[in-house]
Design an enzyme around this catalytic site. Sequence first.
Site, PDB file in Angstrom:
ATOM      1  N   ASP A   1     -27.705  24.308  37.163  1.00  0.00           N
ATOM      2  CA  ASP A   1     -26.533  24.985  36.609  1.00  0.00           C
ATOM      3  C   ASP A   1     -25.738  25.566  37.775  1.00  0.00           C
ATOM      4  OD1 ASP A   1     -26.040  26.027  33.435  1.00  0.00           O
ATOM      5  OD2 ASP A   1     -24.831  27.010  34.976  1.00  0.00           O
TER       6      ASP A   1
ATOM      7  N   ASP B   1     -20.993  21.733  26.775  1.00  0.00           N
ATOM      8  CA  ASP B   1     -19.641  21.927  26.264  1.00  0.00           C
ATOM      9  C   ASP B   1     -19.140  20.582  25.732  1.00  0.00           C
ATOM     10  OD1 ASP B   1     -16.898  22.324  25.874  1.00  0.00           O
ATOM     11  OD2 ASP B   1     -16.722  23.647  27.614  1.00  0.00           O
TER      12      ASP B   1
ATOM     13  N   ASP C   1     -24.902  20.321  18.788  1.00  0.00           N
ATOM     14  CA  ASP C   1     -24.413  20.675  17.457  1.00  0.00           C
ATOM     15  C   ASP C   1     -23.105  19.958  17.163  1.00  0.00           C
ATOM     16  OD1 ASP C   1     -21.985  22.770  18.061  1.00  0.00           O
ATOM     17  OD2 ASP C   1     -23.581  22.863  19.551  1.00  0.00           O
TER      18      ASP C   1
END
Length: 219
Positions: free
Chosen positions: A71, A120, A156
């Site tokens: 990250d 994202d 999702d």
Amino acid sequence: MRKKLVRFAENALRDNIIEPGKPLFDEIKGNWHQLYFKNDCPITVELGCGDGEYTVGLAGMQPERNFIGVDIKGDRLHQGSTIAIEKDLKQVGFLRSQIHLLDKFFGEGEVDEFWLTFPDPRPKKGDAKRRLTNPRFLQMYQQICKPNGWFKFKTDSTSLFDYTLEVLEQEFKVENLEYTRDLYKSDMMADHHGIKTKYERIWTEKGENIKYLKFRFKK
């Protein structure tokens, strides 16, 4: 801001975080087994690991493997690093880097498995090139991954999931592709090891189905 500065200072002293300014940052490509883990166990990489929930969660269940969370945000890596230290998970490391630079830190065929959890979705059409399942990213993962290595993806976002399946169908040769649009009601439930990220908890509480797919890169 003060808390972030404290975390950044602690990160600079931690052996389980590899970031700019540390010797291993420039030496680690192709050398994770020799220079960091000091073993030959398979390597799993979590892309965009955030707080490192999957990285440390999987490491606690699979001591026979090595795990790396990647990250760009140092304050998030600090959290995963702290948990790994508290749980004495010595087969865990964190790399501070943007994902599009991943091939600067991993040699060809160095990784055995990738996890991508809740990235994202970049829903705007103009942002497609920034999606982490864009063809150029998948090509990079394929190069870094061992032949027949696994890629596992949870989201999702229906639009990102559909986009990813379309990219795989049109531009890649893969094996053992399986997927579900409702992970918690599928026979693939065991694949996620009961680990839920912060975003996964948020979206499931809102009633959103979790999508999941996995495949092997074919070489």
